[in-house]
Design an enzyme around this catalytic site. Structure first.
Site, mmCIF file in Angstrom:
data_model
loop_
_atom_site.group_PDB
_atom_site.id
_atom_site.type_symbol
_atom_site.label_atom_id
_atom_site.label_comp_id
_atom_site.label_asym_id
_atom_site.label_seq_id
_atom_site.Cartn_x
_atom_site.Cartn_y
_atom_site.Cartn_z
ATOM 1 N N ASP A 41 -3.085 -26.544 -20.709
ATOM 2 C CA ASP A 41 -2.458 -26.918 -19.441
ATOM 3 C C ASP A 41 -1.878 -25.958 -18.830
ATOM 4 O O ASP A 41 -1.375 -26.124 -17.430
ATOM 5 C CB ASP A 41 -1.719 -28.048 -19.440
ATOM 6 C CG ASP A 41 -0.385 -28.216 -20.276
ATOM 7 O OD1 ASP A 41 -0.160 -26.682 -20.525
ATOM 8 O OD2 ASP A 41 0.305 -28.957 -20.254
ATOM 9 N N GLU A 43 1.148 -24.556 -19.456
ATOM 10 C CA GLU A 43 2.589 -24.229 -19.738
ATOM 11 C C GLU A 43 2.585 -23.105 -20.903
ATOM 12 O O GLU A 43 1.959 -22.942 -21.807
ATOM 13 C CB GLU A 43 2.976 -25.605 -20.500
ATOM 14 C CG GLU A 43 3.079 -26.672 -19.312
ATOM 15 C CD GLU A 43 3.813 -27.909 -20.044
ATOM 16 O OE1 GLU A 43 4.123 -27.992 -21.033
ATOM 17 O OE2 GLU A 43 4.148 -28.930 -19.317
ATOM 18 N N ASP A 174 16.672 1.276 5.910
ATOM 19 C CA ASP A 174 17.288 0.487 6.611
ATOM 20 C C ASP A 174 18.764 0.472 6.263
ATOM 21 O O ASP A 174 19.225 1.028 5.293
ATOM 22 C CB ASP A 174 16.504 -0.841 6.506
ATOM 23 C CG ASP A 174 16.721 -1.314 4.953
ATOM 24 O OD1 ASP A 174 17.701 -0.777 4.061
ATOM 25 O OD2 ASP A 174 15.885 -1.925 4.502
ATOM 26 N N LYS A 197 16.282 -0.882 11.154
ATOM 27 C CA LYS A 197 14.903 -1.355 11.387
ATOM 28 C C LYS A 197 15.232 -3.035 11.558
ATOM 29 O O LYS A 197 16.286 -3.540 11.378
ATOM 30 C CB LYS A 197 14.343 -1.248 10.182
ATOM 31 C CG LYS A 197 14.519 -2.479 8.891
ATOM 32 C CD LYS A 197 13.457 -2.372 7.621
ATOM 33 C CE LYS A 197 13.804 -3.438 6.638
ATOM 34 N NZ LYS A 197 13.458 -3.420 5.284
ATOM 35 N N ARG A 199 13.147 -6.423 10.896
ATOM 36 C CA ARG A 199 11.828 -6.902 10.396
ATOM 37 C C ARG A 199 11.135 -8.013 11.126
ATOM 38 O O ARG A 199 11.898 -8.951 11.618
ATOM 39 C CB ARG A 199 12.305 -7.573 8.988
ATOM 40 C CG ARG A 199 10.882 -8.123 8.035
ATOM 41 C CD ARG A 199 11.300 -8.621 6.641
ATOM 42 N NE ARG A 199 11.265 -7.052 5.840
ATOM 43 C CZ ARG A 199 10.443 -6.562 5.405
ATOM 44 N NH1 ARG A 199 9.128 -6.570 6.069
ATOM 45 N NH2 ARG A 199 10.504 -5.659 4.494
ATOM 46 N N GLY A 230 5.717 -1.805 4.046
ATOM 47 C CA GLY A 230 6.146 -1.809 5.532
ATOM 48 C C GLY A 230 7.426 -0.987 6.079
ATOM 49 O O GLY A 230 7.443 -0.300 7.032
#
Ligand code: R5P
Length: 317
Positions: A41, A43, A174, A197, A199, A230
């Protein structure tokens, strides 16, 4: 002679067995057995051999990158399995801490993923969690267990030092990476600059300003994570606009490389990437150098082992 910590057994989850093996090797040990199966299943089921863990200090290696929830749950199962097998203590080496980037609520009704992930880990009653350059402060601050936080900066800086020119400049892509950049700059004895930067979406970033002088210099962009790429792409554009030498190197602790990242980064014309092995990577070897974090983790485990021996000595004089 190698300093093999007594009473330690290193086990691995399924997220990064190569790193676990490298850590065990650094410690002069072989990797212990941990059976991880999946039921029909879906798990997970985790089992350790009590003969291997009873009375021992277990170090379980499991970063929680993409698919963090499953890796984290595996870690909880492993901690429970080790305790039921009679382990004296369980330390988790979580070199990449998933969900840590969800560290702020921008508005009501938003989940604070970093705190939720840390609280869930706390439920495992671990004796130590070792992390490497965890993003932000929320995850670390919410971890209700003893932690050891290490930075990959010295390890990556040592690798960079062999390859970069003296007319380089360390760049934080950043503000969040500014502290890391300062550390690289200190080790490499280079100036540093910070890109500011903004976002705009999960994949898009715009640059507002570059603070510091990059003109005529070769940028070495440093960050904790490369995910979509990015941030790096936006930084390279801004640095070119500021007149840097068009020969850029990138160093990041965690090479998450989300789907599409390599394509995006290809256009940024980066000379070479340096990442560590906190995350098992499928990065192309010709452009990405992977530096092992295992020796640094081994130092943490040795410290943990010494503390544990101290505890045992005090309680059984
Ligand atoms: C963000 O603040 C981080 O330090 C990284 O700059 C960011 O997570 C990188 O993500 P991406 O590669 O998706 O821009």
């Amino acid at each position: 002679m190698r300093d093999v910590p007594p009473n330690i057994v290193v086990l691995s989850g399924s997220a990064n067995p190569m790193l676990a093996m490298a850590l065990a090797r650094e410690l002069g040990l072989s990797l212990g057995q941990c059976a991880i199966k999946r039921f029909p299943d879906g798990e997970k089921h985790v089992e350790v051999d009590p003969r291997e863990v009873e009375g021992r200090d277990v170090v379980f290696v499991q970063p929680t990158p993409n698919g963090a929830s499953e890796a984290a749950f595996e870690l909880l199962l492993a901690a429970d399995a080790c305790r039921s097998g009679g382990a004296s203590s369980v330390a988790a080496v979580v070199p990449y801490f998933g969900y840590a980037r969800q560290d702020r609520r921008k508005h009501d009704g938003e989940a604070l993923g970093a705190r939720v992930a840390a609280k869930a880990l706390g439920a495992a009653r671990l004796d130590l969690v070792v992390t490497v350059d965890v993003h932000g402060e929320t995850a670390e601050a919410s971890l209700d267990v003893p932690t050891e936080q290490v930075s990959a900066a010295p390890v990556l800086a040592a690798a960079l030092e062999r390859e970069i020119a003296r007319d380089s400049v360390v760049v934080a892509p950043d503000l969040g990476a500014a502290r890391l950049a300062r550390e690289y700059a200190r080790i490499l004895r280079l100036p540093f600059a910070v890109v500011q930067k903004l976002r705009t979406s999960a994949t898009d970033v715009i640059v507002e300003h570059v603070a510091g002088d990059v003109r005529g210099l070769r940028p070495v962009i440093v960050d904790d994570i490369i995910a979509t790429g990015g941030t790096i792409v936006a930084a390279t554009r801004a640095l070119r606009a500021e007149g840097c030498v068009d020969e850029m190197t990138v160093a990041a602790t965690h090479g998450v490389f989300a789907p599409g990242a390599f394509e995006r980064l290809h256009d940024a014309r980066i000379r070479r990437f340096f990442v560590t092995d906190t995350i098992a990577t499928s990065a192309p070897a010709e452009s990405v150098a992977v530096v092992s974090i295992a020796p640094l983790l081994a130092t943490c485990v040795r410290r943990f082992s010494k503390r544990r021996l101290g505890v045992q000595y005090r309680s059984h004089p």
